[in-house]
Design a protein around this motif. Structure first.
Motif, short mmCIF file in Angstrom:
data_model
loop_
_atom_site.label_atom_id
_atom_site.label_comp_id
_atom_site.label_asym_id
_atom_site.label_seq_id
_atom_site.Cartn_x
_atom_site.Cartn_y
_atom_site.Cartn_z
N THR A 74 -58.35 92.12 -30.97
CA THR A 74 -57.18 92.66 -31.66
C THR A 74 -57.36 92.44 -33.15
O THR A 74 -57.91 91.43 -33.59
CB THR A 74 -55.90 91.95 -31.18
N PHE A 75 -56.91 93.44 -33.93
CA PHE A 75 -56.98 93.36 -35.37
C PHE A 75 -55.55 93.33 -35.90
O PHE A 75 -54.72 94.14 -35.51
CB PHE A 75 -57.72 94.56 -35.96
N GLY A 76 -55.28 92.43 -36.80
CA GLY A 76 -53.93 92.36 -37.36
C GLY A 76 -52.96 91.70 -36.41
O GLY A 76 -53.30 90.92 -35.54
N LYS A 77 -51.68 92.08 -36.56
CA LYS A 77 -50.63 91.50 -35.73
C LYS A 77 -50.58 92.18 -34.38
O LYS A 77 -50.83 93.38 -34.26
CB LYS A 77 -49.28 91.63 -36.42
#
Length: 81
Positions: A74-77
């Motif tokens: 996962t990238f970011g929130k």
């Protein structure tokens, strides 16, 4: 003719005369490079070495390798659904 050396063991002088008169360079270098080294570790160093050995000797299986390669990234929130 015999003489007593090495703790009273009789040896032949003729057999001893077959030994080289002087030691060469290579046996000196080899003796220096391959001498036994005694290492004493502090308790903290011993704990680190034990932890490192445990890490290096972990049993890995194909399933572990596959799980690592195909894990979710996962990238970011993260989005809440």
């Amino acid at each position: 003719m015999s003489e007593k050396i090495f703790g009273g063991v009789e040896t032949d002088v003729v057999a001893n005369s077959a030994l080289p008169a002087k030691v060469g360079v290579w046996p000196k270098v080899k003796a220096f490079l391959f001498q036994e080294i005694k290492v004493e570790l502090t308790p903290a160093q011993q704990k680190f070495e034990d932890d490192l050995n445990d890490f290096l000797h972990i049993e890995l299986t194909w399933q572990d390798f596959k799980d690592f390669l195909f894990q979710d990234i996962t990238f970011g929130k993260k989005k809440n659904k």
